[in-house]
Design a protein around this motif. Structure first.
Motif, PDB file in Angstrom:
ATOM      1  N   GLU A 380       0.834  -1.199   0.000  1.00 50.19           N
ATOM      2  CA  GLU A 380       0.000   0.000   0.000  1.00 50.19           C
ATOM      3  C   GLU A 380       0.871   1.254   0.000  1.00 50.19           C
ATOM      4  N   HIS A 381       1.967   1.202   0.723  1.00 51.29           N
ATOM      5  CA  HIS A 381       2.855   2.354   0.772  1.00 51.29           C
ATOM      6  C   HIS A 381       3.463   2.648  -0.601  1.00 51.29           C
ATOM      7  N   GLY A 382       3.721   1.609  -1.375  1.00 53.89           N
ATOM      8  CA  GLY A 382       4.237   1.803  -2.725  1.00 53.89           C
ATOM      9  C   GLY A 382       3.257   2.576  -3.591  1.00 53.89           C
ATOM     10  N   ARG A 383       1.968   2.274  -3.451  1.00 56.50           N
ATOM     11  CA  ARG A 383       0.949   3.029  -4.199  1.00 56.50           C
ATOM     12  C   ARG A 383       0.949   4.496  -3.755  1.00 56.50           C
ATOM     13  N   LEU A 384       1.080   4.698  -2.455  1.00 59.75           N
ATOM     14  CA  LEU A 384       1.124   6.063  -1.940  1.00 59.75           C
ATOM     15  C   LEU A 384       2.334   6.809  -2.506  1.00 59.75           C
ATOM     16  N   ARG A 385       3.493   6.169  -2.530  1.00 64.68           N
ATOM     17  CA  ARG A 385       4.711   6.830  -3.002  1.00 64.68           C
ATOM     18  C   ARG A 385       4.572   7.267  -4.457  1.00 64.68           C
ATOM     19  N   ARG A 386       4.011   6.397  -5.289  1.00 66.11           N
ATOM     20  CA  ARG A 386       3.851   6.754  -6.699  1.00 66.11           C
ATOM     21  C   ARG A 386       2.906   7.945  -6.864  1.00 66.11           C
ATOM     22  N   ARG A 387       1.803   7.940  -6.114  1.00 61.88           N
ATOM     23  CA  ARG A 387       0.838   9.033  -6.227  1.00 61.88           C
ATOM     24  C   ARG A 387       1.401  10.339  -5.672  1.00 61.88           C
ATOM     25  N   MET A 388       2.108  10.259  -4.542  1.00 64.01           N
ATOM     26  CA  MET A 388       2.634  11.469  -3.938  1.00 64.01           C
ATOM     27  C   MET A 388       3.730  12.078  -4.798  1.00 64.01           C
ATOM     28  N   ASP A 389       4.621  11.254  -5.333  1.00 65.22           N
ATOM     29  CA  ASP A 389       5.691  11.780  -6.194  1.00 65.22           C
ATOM     30  C   ASP A 389       5.107  12.470  -7.417  1.00 65.22           C
ATOM     31  N   ASP A 401      -4.223  19.746  -7.633  1.00 71.96           N
ATOM     32  CA  ASP A 401      -5.207  19.604  -6.560  1.00 71.96           C
ATOM     33  C   ASP A 401      -5.808  18.201  -6.554  1.00 71.96           C
ATOM     34  N   ALA A 402      -6.174  17.725  -7.746  1.00 70.57           N
ATOM     35  CA  ALA A 402      -6.766  16.388  -7.846  1.00 70.57           C
ATOM     36  C   ALA A 402      -5.749  15.311  -7.480  1.00 70.57           C
ATOM     37  N   ALA A 403      -4.488  15.501  -7.900  1.00 73.42           N
ATOM     38  CA  ALA A 403      -3.453  14.499  -7.609  1.00 73.42           C
ATOM     39  C   ALA A 403      -3.160  14.430  -6.119  1.00 73.42           C
ATOM     40  N   VAL A 404      -3.148  15.573  -5.451  1.00 69.43           N
ATOM     41  CA  VAL A 404      -2.941  15.580  -3.993  1.00 69.43           C
ATOM     42  C   VAL A 404      -4.088  14.858  -3.292  1.00 69.43           C
ATOM     43  N   HIS A 405      -5.297  15.067  -3.785  1.00 70.16           N
ATOM     44  CA  HIS A 405      -6.459  14.389  -3.201  1.00 70.16           C
ATOM     45  C   HIS A 405      -6.331  12.872  -3.338  1.00 70.16           C
ATOM     46  N   HIS A 406      -5.922  12.388  -4.505  1.00 78.80           N
ATOM     47  CA  HIS A 406      -5.759  10.941  -4.703  1.00 78.80           C
ATOM     48  C   HIS A 406      -4.620  10.402  -3.838  1.00 78.80           C
ATOM     49  N   ALA A 407      -3.543  11.171  -3.692  1.00 75.33           N
ATOM     50  CA  ALA A 407      -2.446  10.744  -2.822  1.00 75.33           C
ATOM     51  C   ALA A 407      -2.906  10.693  -1.375  1.00 75.33           C
ATOM     52  N   ARG A 408      -3.726  11.637  -0.990  1.00 72.17           N
ATOM     53  CA  ARG A 408      -4.248  11.658   0.376  1.00 72.17           C
ATOM     54  C   ARG A 408      -5.077  10.405   0.668  1.00 72.17           C
ATOM     55  N   LYS A 409      -5.872   9.968  -0.293  1.00 73.09           N
ATOM     56  CA  LYS A 409      -6.663   8.751  -0.100  1.00 73.09           C
ATOM     57  C   LYS A 409      -5.764   7.530   0.032  1.00 73.09           C
ATOM     58  N   LYS A 434       1.400   7.150  12.278  1.00 73.17           N
ATOM     59  CA  LYS A 434       1.393   8.536  12.739  1.00 73.17           C
ATOM     60  C   LYS A 434       1.958   9.473  11.678  1.00 73.17           C
ATOM     61  N   ARG A 435       3.040   9.049  11.005  1.00 75.38           N
ATOM     62  CA  ARG A 435       3.660   9.899   9.988  1.00 75.38           C
ATOM     63  C   ARG A 435       2.773  10.022   8.752  1.00 75.38           C
ATOM     64  N   VAL A 436       2.153   8.929   8.375  1.00 80.19           N
ATOM     65  CA  VAL A 436       1.262   8.968   7.216  1.00 80.19           C
ATOM     66  C   VAL A 436       0.009   9.781   7.532  1.00 80.19           C
ATOM     67  N   LYS A 437      -0.419   9.735   8.779  1.00 74.25           N
ATOM     68  CA  LYS A 437      -1.584  10.533   9.177  1.00 74.25           C
ATOM     69  C   LYS A 437      -1.324  12.025   8.968  1.00 74.25           C
ATOM     70  N   ALA A 438      -0.092  12.465   9.240  1.00 78.93           N
ATOM     71  CA  ALA A 438       0.245  13.874   9.022  1.00 78.93           C
ATOM     72  C   ALA A 438       0.100  14.247   7.547  1.00 78.93           C
ATOM     73  N   ARG A 493       7.674  18.286   3.305  1.00 79.48           N
ATOM     74  CA  ARG A 493       8.368  17.943   4.551  1.00 79.48           C
ATOM     75  C   ARG A 493       7.683  16.775   5.258  1.00 79.48           C
ATOM     76  N   ALA A 494       6.353  16.818   5.325  1.00 76.43           N
ATOM     77  CA  ALA A 494       5.620  15.715   5.960  1.00 76.43           C
ATOM     78  C   ALA A 494       5.838  14.412   5.195  1.00 76.43           C
ATOM     79  N   TRP A 495       5.850  14.493   3.868  1.00 80.62           N
ATOM     80  CA  TRP A 495       6.043  13.304   3.053  1.00 80.62           C
ATOM     81  C   TRP A 495       7.460  12.740   3.228  1.00 80.62           C
ATOM     82  N   LYS A 496       8.434  13.606   3.398  1.00 83.45           N
ATOM     83  CA  LYS A 496       9.811  13.146   3.593  1.00 83.45           C
ATOM     84  C   LYS A 496       9.911  12.243   4.822  1.00 83.45           C
ATOM     85  N   ARG A 497       9.175  12.572   5.875  1.00 81.51           N
ATOM     86  CA  ARG A 497       9.211  11.771   7.110  1.00 81.51           C
ATOM     87  C   ARG A 497       8.472  10.446   6.939  1.00 81.51           C
ATOM     88  N   ALA A 498       7.512  10.393   6.004  1.00 82.87           N
ATOM     89  CA  ALA A 498       6.695   9.181   5.833  1.00 82.87           C
ATOM     90  C   ALA A 498       7.117   8.354   4.628  1.00 82.87           C
TER      91      ALA A 498
END
Length: 504
Positions: A380-389, A401-409, A434-438, A493-498
């Protein structure tokens, strides 16, 4: 009209002997200075449940009681600790429709019928403070229970209840218990009279749900987490129906956690069974979304207007917001209640029950939990990394805006996956969650701002058409845009920690 009260009480096994001189020792427990004898009450209650006791198994009690000071229909709903909520209606011959509706998430539409009759002779004493005000009540009960399911079966026992007066400090119960234990009086083994009565007068139930799962396995961890969520979902149903604060939000969050768990742990539970359940959970979350999204927007816009200096609020801004709130809020509320009244909702509850009773385990369900659960989280984290990057690489605008929303989900799914794994993975799962929650919270607040800007534009257009000033709506729009840009600057910055899951 229904009356709702909160009760906080503890139940104890009966004193070993008829001598109750120890009661005087309760004077001195906390604020108690003396006791007042209120005499004897004769209570007669018939408890209702489904044939397979769905209410009682969920810690819920439904009774028709005569005698005492509070005779009528009582529905008791579990709260945290020693507390419970009791919803009361006047006596009538049949179960009131209002209470029948509040039990629907537990009964799932199965018929209610009398299951046990409990008659109690109760000796009542008030515990009074220095001003003569009752701070608690002690009831000594002589109980007889007669089964309504199996003719001739009955049970008899004695017990004691200590109930706080409304608004009193729960610490008083601990102080009273200290005196009771000193005199050899221990807590009752059953959580309620009806639970004990049914245990002693009714044949033992079939094996518990999921009884065939190997203890300590990956399947056991996932099953336990799903069971907690399903119980939470059914427990929130009455609060949503009565429009209790934050109930829709909590129910929707529980639904999302369930969906996320079923998605993330497909290696444990067969997706051919769970995917249709996920589809129905998505439907229910969507039906609740209108009311929850309206709540968020209402609070956000009302707060925004309130924080503006008076000279910047031009025109009937408050009146327009109230009109929008009344119309959209009522429409969203109707949609929520229609969903909870639908056969589709009841079938979803049945599907969740079948999932617990007969979990569709895959081969990896019997494996050790650490490797299986960690692998699912990393996936699941791999999916998050691809979307966030991808989101962070886009220029400002609607696409980002839409991409950030999908990464947030995706961040939310990682967080929910860590919740099920915490008992097995411990601190690493908690830290990642906790880090992903941020990350999720930043993305969520940004998305709420995007939605709020859309509504503000609509309100400005409507105000302009009505000949009203649109200045204030424009100011609010600008503030939301600036706040959204500030949140996006916090995201890297938040993403760097997670970014590194690090579950070892």
């Amino acid at each position: 009209m229904a009356q709702s009260i909160q009760e906080t009480e503890r139940t104890y096994a009966a004193p070993a002997a008829d001598d109750i001189s120890w009661l005087s020792e309760l004077a001195g427990a906390g604020p108690v200075v003396t006791l007042a004898d209120r005499g004897v009450q004769e209570l007669d209650a018939v408890y209702y449940d489904t044939e397979d006791l769905r209410l009682t198994s969920g810690g819920v009690g439904l009774r028709r009681r005569s005698g005492g000071t509070d005779e009528g229909w009582h529905l008791t709903l579990p709260l945290s600790g020693d507390s419970r909520e009791e919803v009361r209606l006047p006596l009538s011959d049949d179960v009131p429709d209002g209470l029948r509706e509040l039990t629907l998430s537990r009964t799932r539409g199965a018929p209610l019928r009398p299951v046990v009759r409990i008659r109690s002779t109760r000796s009542v004493r008030d515990l009074l403070d220095a001003e003569g005000v009752a701070v608690a009540e002690v009831g000594l009960d002589s109980v007889r229970a007669d089964s309504c399911l199996v003719s001739g079966l009955h049970a008899m026992w004695t017990e004691m209840e200590v109930e706080l007066a409304e608004g009193e400090d729960p610490r008083l119960l601990k102080q009273v218990e200290k005196v009771l234990r000193k005199n050899g009086i221990e807590r009752a083994s059953s959580p309620s009279k009806v639970a004990r009565a049914l245990r002693e007068t009714t044949p033992a139930p079939d094996a518990a749900p999921g009884a065939g799962i190997e203890p300590g396995s990956a399947g056991a961890h996932v099953h336990a987490h799903i069971e907690r969520l399903v119980r939470a979902l059914s427990g929130l149903d009455p609060a949503v129906r009565r429009d209790r604060p934050d109930a829709v939000h909590r129910m929707r969050t529980t639904i999302r956690r369930l969906r996320g768990c079923l998605r993330s742990y497909r290696s444990v539970l067969d997706r051919e069974v769970t995917d249709p359940v996920r589809t129905e959970l998505k439907w229910l979350a969507g039906e609740l979304a209108a009311e929850r999204d309206h709540e968020v927007l209402r609070e956000r816009l009302a707060s925004g207007v309130q924080e503006l200096p008076g000279e910047m609020v031009l025109g009937p801004v408050g009146a327009r917001l109230r009109a929008w709130d009344a119309a959209e809020g009522a429409r969203a509320r109707r949609r929520t209640l229609a969903a909870l009244a639908s056969p589709r909702y009841l079938e979803l509850l049945e599907s969740l029950t079948r999932l617990l009773e007969d979990p569709p385990l895959c081969a990896k369900a019997s494996h050790g939990p650490r490797k299986v659960l960690a692998k699912a989280i990393v996936k699941e984290h791999g999916r998050l990394r691809r979307r966030m990057d991808r989101a962070l690489a886009l220029p400002a605008g609607a696409r980002r805006d839409a991409a950030v929303h999908h990464a947030r989900k995706a961040a939310k799914r990682v967080r929910h996956a860590t919740e099920a794994a915490r008992p097995a993975l411990g601190t690493p799962a908690k830290r990642l969650g906790k880090r992903v929650k941020a990350v999720q919270q930043i993305g969520g607040d940004h998305h709420d701002g995007v939605v709020a800007r859309g509504l503000l534009r609509d309100l400005a257009v409507a105000a302009h058409a009505a000949g009203e000033p649109t200045f204030t709506w424009g100011v609010l729009y600008g503030e939301e845009k600036a706040a959204g840009e500030a949140r996006l600057r916090q995201l890297p910055r938040a993403w760097k920690r997670a970014r590194n899951p690090n579950l070892t």
